[in-house]
Design an enzyme around this catalytic site. Structure first.
Site, short mmCIF file in Angstrom:
data_model
loop_
_atom_site.label_atom_id
_atom_site.label_comp_id
_atom_site.label_asym_id
_atom_site.label_seq_id
_atom_site.Cartn_x
_atom_site.Cartn_y
_atom_site.Cartn_z
N HIS A 161 0.85 -1.19 0.00
CA HIS A 161 0.00 0.00 0.00
C HIS A 161 0.89 1.24 0.00
O HIS A 161 1.79 1.37 0.83
CB HIS A 161 -0.91 0.01 1.22
CG HIS A 161 -2.09 -0.92 1.10
ND1 HIS A 161 -1.96 -2.29 1.19
CD2 HIS A 161 -3.41 -0.65 0.91
CE1 HIS A 161 -3.16 -2.83 1.05
NE2 HIS A 161 -4.06 -1.87 0.88
N ASN A 201 -7.46 4.20 0.74
CA ASN A 201 -8.68 3.53 0.30
C ASN A 201 -8.32 2.12 -0.18
O ASN A 201 -7.90 1.93 -1.32
CB ASN A 201 -9.36 4.33 -0.82
CG ASN A 201 -10.76 3.85 -1.11
OD1 ASN A 201 -11.08 2.68 -0.95
ND2 ASN A 201 -11.61 4.76 -1.54
N ASP A 202 -8.50 1.16 0.72
CA ASP A 202 -8.16 -0.23 0.37
C ASP A 202 -9.00 -0.77 -0.78
O ASP A 202 -8.62 -1.75 -1.42
CB ASP A 202 -8.38 -1.14 1.59
CG ASP A 202 -7.42 -0.82 2.72
OD1 ASP A 202 -6.24 -0.57 2.45
OD2 ASP A 202 -7.86 -0.82 3.89
N GLY A 203 -10.15 -0.15 -1.02
CA GLY A 203 -11.02 -0.62 -2.09
C GLY A 203 -10.46 -0.41 -3.48
O GLY A 203 -10.91 -1.04 -4.44
N LEU A 204 -9.45 0.44 -3.61
CA LEU A 204 -8.83 0.69 -4.92
C LEU A 204 -7.69 -0.31 -5.14
O LEU A 204 -6.59 0.05 -5.57
CB LEU A 204 -8.31 2.13 -4.99
CG LEU A 204 -9.37 3.23 -4.79
CD1 LEU A 204 -8.71 4.61 -4.76
CD2 LEU A 204 -10.41 3.17 -5.90
#
Length: 872
Positions: free
Chosen positions: A485, A552-555
Site C-alpha cells: 500500500h 482507500n483499500d477498495g482501490l
C-alpha cells in the site's frame, strides 16, 4: 409484581421532574462567566460497588425524566445526567449496543444484554470465550450470563434478559467508562450485575447482587455461563468439532480451569505443534454446589441457551470436558428472606499457570460476597476521572462537549489499544495495522505523551531497511503481510511530526529503532527512508504509484500491474515532505532541508498540472491510464479525499482549495454528511477493484465514511469556513445520528466506520462501530481545528473556527509540562480571527503561545478582526 416495586411504581406514576446537567449548561447565575476549571465529575469512591445506583427499583419517574440530554434521548436510551454513562431503557435495541472494557491487555466486548466475548493481548490467538459472527448481531449470543431458577416453581430467567429472554417487570442497562451494569426485576427478584475489567489484572469481574422484593422466602439456584474458545479464534470458528478435541477443561478447588493442548498459530513451520500455554478460568465467591464443563451436558440436545437442561432441572452434571466442546458453569443455591440481599463475585480471566489463578481467587474471592474487588472498581473509576479531565472543554453546545470530553475520547483510547483487532461486526483476527495504529496514537497523545512515544517506536519496528513497511501484523507472532500500500510508510512521518509538536521532544529523532529485516537506524533515518521509498516508487510522470492501494483499500486493482497512480498518496507525500523539512531543520541538516523542500514543490506542481479537473482534483489513474474521480466519469465522479488532502497538504492554491471543497459540498454532501465518493459504482470493474464490487452505498462505495469526513472538517477549518466544518461535524456526530435509532441502528455513543450512502436502501444506517480511525481524527478535528487549540513545533496555537453565535468557550489542556486554561471570548460574533491573547495577565504578539513550562497558565483570547488577526 413485588410489593416494593408496586409501591415505587404507584407513587411516581404520573410525575416527570425537570433536572439539569449543571456542568455542561450555564445557570442564570453563571451567564456572565465560565468557571476556569470544570466541575469534578461524580465518580463514587469508598462505597460498596452495588450501592452505585439511584434506588432499589427505578421508578417510571426515574426512567422517563427530562434531563439535559433530552435531545439525545430516544425510546431506547439516553445519556445519564453527568454524561459518564449511557442508559439503555429497552433490551430490544435495533442492534446489540456494545461496550468495550479493557485495560489495554485484557479485553471484554460486552453488549447491553451481557453478550460478547473476551481475549487477552490477541483477539485472534489468545481468545478466551467464543464469538459466533452469524449469531452476534442477530441474536446477541453467546455471552457471559447468570441464570436464576426458582427452586419451588421451576421458573427460570437470566439477569441480562439474554439468553432466556423472559420479559422482566423492570430492566435497564448502563454502559459507562470501563464498566457495564444491567439491572432488572423478574418474579419479585431484583438482579443486578456489573461487569468491569480492572486496570492491573488479565481478567473481568462480574459483581452480582440479588434482592428479594417479595413477601415470601425465596430459594434460588444460580448458574454462571461462559462458552470457551481457548486460543486460536479462527480454528475454533471453522473447525469447532475438531478444535474441541484438544480441550482440557476441569473443575479443581472451586475453579473451572480451561486450556487447549494445541495452539496452531502458524509461526513455527518446522515445529508447528505447540500448547496454548494459558489457563482460562471462571471462579466465584459463592460456595459451589455443582458445575458443568461440557456444553452438551449443560445445554442438552435439541435445546438452546434459552432453555438449557441443567437450568431447567435445577442441577449441573459435574462433568469435565476432555476433548469436548466446553463451557464454564458454576452453580450455587441461595435462600433469601423478604428484603434480604445476596451478593457474590465472578472472575473470568487467563494466566500462564494455575497457581497464579489460585492466588488471584484467594485475594479477591475469600470474602463470600467477593467485596475484595471493590478497590479494583475504585481504581478503574479513578483512572477514567483523571484521564478524561486532562483535556476538558466547555462550549455552548452540550453535544459537542459530551463527545469531546467523554465518549469520543473513550473510543479513541480503545482504538489506541487494539486498533481494528476486534469488533462485534467484522474481523476478529489479531491485526495491528501500521496505518491504523499511527493514526490512533493521535487520539491519546495529549493525555499520554510518554505512552504515545513508546507506541510510535513499537510501530516503527515494522519498517524494512528500504523504507517499506508491513501493512499489519499479529502481536503474538509479529508476522504480517507486506502488501505494498503506497501510503503506509508516510504515516510514520505524520505521527512523529505530531509527537514533536505535542512534546517538543526532539530527542525522539535520535532514538535507535530496529528494522523489521534487521539492523538499526535512528527515527530520523527511518522517516527519511519512508519518503525516499515513496519517491522511488513513482510513475514516469513523477507521481507515486498506488501499488496495492492507498488509504482507500477498495482501490486494490488500480495499480495491480505497477502503473496506476494515487493522487491522495501524492498529496500525502507533499505533507510528509513538508514535515520532514522542519525535522531536518531541527537536526541542522541543510542538505536534507533543501532536497526535501525541492521534491515537495516539484510534486505539488505536477499534481496541479496533471490532476486539476476544472472544479476539483482527480483521484487516481489506473494501469491503463483511466482517470478516477473526473467529471468525465459516470460513477465515481468526485472523491472526497483528493480534495481534503489537497488542502491539508498545502498543494492546492487558495482559489482551487475553495473550489474543490465547494464541489464536495455541492456534489457529495448528504443529510448525514459528505460521502466518500459519488455517484456510487453500479457495476463491478476489475480495473478499479473491490470498491466497485461492494453493493452501492456500502463500505467504500458511496457511503458517508466517517474517517475522511474528519479530514473534510479540517480542510474547511483551514479555509476558515466555520459553518461547513461545524455542519459536517454535527451531521456525522454519533449523538446526532443516535437520535434516529430506527434508522441509524448502531450504538448512539460511539462513531461507526460508515453510514450507508444515498444509493443504499438503508441510507443512514451505521455499520462497524468502535474500531474506526474516525475516533482519533474526529477528536483532533474538534479540539485542534474547530476550537483551534493545537500544538505546533514552536508552541500552542490558538486559532478557533467556530459558529459565530458562540459567545465564548473554555479549554483546559496539558502542553509540554504545563496546564493551559484557555477562555476564548467572541464579542464581535465572528467565526475566526484572533484579536488579542493574554497569557498570565500579559499580552503576547500573535496567537502562538511559546511553551511556558510547568504550572497552570491562564489564557484569555479575544476573537475579532483587526490587523493582528493572523493569516493562515
Amino acid at each position: 409484581m413485588a410489593d416494593e416495586g408496586q409501591k415505587l411504581d404507584t407513587a411516581v406514576k404520573d410525575k416527570r421532574p425537570q433536572s439539569g446537567l449543571g456542568w455542561l449548561e450555564r445557570s442564570s447565575e453563571q451567564s456572565d462567566e465560565i468557571a476556569i476549571a470544570p466541575r469534578t465529575t461524580q465518580f463514587p469512591t469508598g462505597r460498596p460497588l452495588l450501592e452505585y445506583g439511584e434506588r432499589e427499583y427505578p421508578s417510571e419517574e426515574a426512567r422517563t425524566q427530562t434531563h439535559s440530554f433530552e435531545r439525545a434521548a430516544t425510546p431506547y436510551g439516553y445519556f445519564a445526567e453527568d454524561g459518564l454513562s449511557y442508559v439503555i431503557r429497552r433490551y430490544d435495541t435495533p442492534r446489540p449496543w456494545v461496550n468495550i472494557l479493557t485495560n489495554g491487555r485484557y479485553c471484554a466486548l460486552v453488549s447491553h444484554t451481557g453478550g460478547g466475548y473476551s481475549f487477552v493481548g490477541s483477539s485472534g490467538y489468545n481468545r478466551i470465550t467464543r464469538a459466533l459472527p452469524s449469531e452476534m448481531i442477530l441474536a446477541d449470543r453467546p455471552g457471559r450470563y447468570v441464570y436464576l431458577r426458582d427452586q419451588e416453581t421451576g421458573t427460570y430467567w437470566s439477569i441480562g434478559w439474554q439468553p432466556v429472554c423472559k420479559t422482566p417487570d423492570f430492566w435497564e442497562a448502563r454502559h459507562g467508562l470501563g464498566f457495564t451494569t444491567i439491572r432488572q426485576v423478574t418474579a419479585g427478584i431484583k438482579g443486578e450485575i456489573t461487569y468491569f475489567v480492572p486496570m492491573k489484572h488479565n481478567l473481568e469481574v462480574w459483581r452480582v447482587t440479588l434482592k428479594n422484593l417479595d413477601s415470601r422466602i425465596r430459594n434460588l439456584a444460580v448458574f454462571t455461563y461462559v462458552e470457551w474458545c481457548l486460543g486460536n479464534y479462527a480454528f475454533d470458528l471453522l473447525e469447532t468439532g475438531f478444535a474441541s478435541l484438544f480441550n482440557d477443561v476441569f473443575y479443581e478447588d472451586g475453579i473451572i480451569f480451561a486450556t487447549k493442548r494445541l495452539w496452531n498459530i502458524g509461526h513455527r513451520p518446522a515445529k508447528p505443534h505447540a500448547e496454548w500455554g494459558q489457563y482460562a478460568y471462571i471462579a466465584s465467591s459463592f460456595p459451589v454446589k455443582g458445575f458443568d464443563c461440557i456444553r452438551e451436558d449443560f445445554q442438552g440436545i435439541y435445546r438452546s441457551l434459552g432453555n438449557p437442561i441443567s437450568v431447567e432441572r435445577g442441577r449441573c452434571s459435574n462433568t469435565a470436558a476432555s476433548g469436548k466442546d466446553a463451557v464454564g458453569v458454576l452453580q450455587t443455591e441461595v435462600t433469601m428472606h423478604p428484603g434480604e440481599e445476596y451478593t457474590f463475585t465472578v472472575l473470568v480471566g487467563a494466566e500462564e499457570d494455575k497457581e497464579t489463578i489460585k492466588n488471584i481467587t484467594r485475594t479477591y474471592l475469600t470474602d463470600p460476597s467477593g467485596a475484595g474487588v471493590n478497590p479494583l472498581f475504585d481504581e478503574l473509576k479513578a483512572f477514567w476521572e483523571e484521564y478524561t479531565q486532562k483535556v476538558w472543554v466547555r462550549t455552548p453546545d452540550p453535544d459537542f462537549d459530551l463527545s469531546l470530553n467523554i465518549w469520543n475520547k473513550y473510543q479513541a483510547w480503545f482504538t489506541s489499544s487494539f486498533a481494528r483487532m476486534s469488533s462485534y461486526y467484522i474481523g476478529g483476527g489479531s491485526i495491528i495495522g501500521l496505518r491504523d495504529s499511527s493514526q490512533d496514537v493521535l487520539g491519546v497523545m495529549p493525555m499520554d505523551p510518554e505512552g504515545s512515544k513508546k507506541r510510535i517506536l513499537d510501530i516503527m519496528r515494522h519498517q524494512y531497511r528500504d523504507g517499506s513497511c508491513l501493512h499489519n501484523w499479529d502481536p503474538i507472532t509479529e508476522m504480517g503481510p507486506k502488501t505494498g500500500h503506497s501510503d503506509d510508510p508516510l504515516w510514520l512521518v505524520l505521527v512523529v511530526s505530531e509527537y514533536l509538536k505535542e512534546t517538543g521532544d526532539a530527542s525522539i529523532l535520535d532514538e535507535n529503532v530496529e528494522y523489521y529485516d534487521g539492523g538499526f537506524g535512528t527515527v530520523y533515518e527511518h522517516l527519511k527512508k519512508s519518503v525516499e521509498f515513496t519517491l522511488s516508487r513513482s510513475s514516469d510522470r513523477g507521481i507515486p504509484l498506488i501499488g496495492a492501494g492507498d488509504w482507500n483499500d477498495g482501490l486494490d486493482q488500480v495499480g495491480s500491474e505497477g502503473r496506476g497512480e494515487s493522487v491522495m498518496t501524492a498529496e500525502f507525500l507533499c505533507l510528509a515532505l513538508r514535515e520532514l523539512v522542519t525535522m531536518a531543520r531541527i537536526k541542522g541538516d541543510l542538505d536534507d532541508m533543501a532536497r526535501f523542500d525541492r521534491a515537495r514543490l516539484e510534486l505539488a506542481d505536477r499534481i496541479n498540472s496533471l490532476f486539476w479537473d476544472g472544479e476539483w482534483y482527480q483521484r487516481a489513474t489506473t494501469d491503463s491510464g483511466k482517470v478516477l474521480g473526473s467529471s468525465q466519469n459516470e460513477t465515481g465522479k468526485i472523491y472526497l479525499n483528493a480534495q481534503s488532502w489537497a488542502v491539508l497538504s498545502g498543494v492546492a492554491p487558495h482559489d482551487r482549495a475553495v473550489k474543490a471543497m465547494d464541489s464536495c459540498k455541492n456534489l457529495l454532501d448528504t443529510r448525514y454528511g459528505p460521502a466518500l465518493l459519488l455517484p456510487a459504482y453500479r457495476a463491478p470493474d476489475s480495473s478499479i477493484g473491490i470498491i466497485t464490487m461492494f453493493a452501492p452505498g456500502t463500505k467504500e462505495n458511496g457511503t458517508i465514511f466517517n474517517h475522511p469526513v474528519c479530514w473534510a472538517i479540517i480542510a474547511e477549518a483551514m479555509l476558515k469556513r466555520a459553518d461547513r466544518a461545524y455542519d459536517y461535524w454535527k451531521k456525522t456526530s454519533f449523538i446526532t445520528r443516535g437520535r434516529e435509532p430506527e434508522i441509524y441502528k448502531a450504538e448512539p455513543y460511539v462513531y461507526s466506520e460508515y453510514v450507508h450512502g444515498p444509493s443504499s436502501a438503508y441510507f443512514g444506517q451505521g455499520e462497524f462501530t468502535w474500531t474506526t480511525g474516525t475516533a482519533p481524527w474526529m477528536w483532533r478535528a474538534c479540539l485542534d481545528w474547530i476550537l483551534g487549540v493545537r500544538p505546533e513545533y514552536e508552541g500552542l496555537k490558538i486559532d478557533p473556527v467556530i459558529p459565530p453565535e458562540w459567545e465564548r468557550f473554555f479549554v483546559k489542556r496539558p502542553f509540554r509540562g504545563g496546564i493551559y486554561e484557555i477562555e476564548v471570548l467572541n464579542p464581535e460574533g465572528v467565526s475566526s480571527g484572533v484579536k488579542e491573547v493574554m497569557v498570565n495577565g500579559q499580552r503576547i504578539e500573535g496567537n502562538l503561545i511559546k511553551p511556558m513550562g510547568q504550572g497552570v497558565h491562564r489564557v484569555t483570547v479575544t476573537m475579532g478582526s483587526n490587523r493582528q488577526a493572523h493569516a493562515h
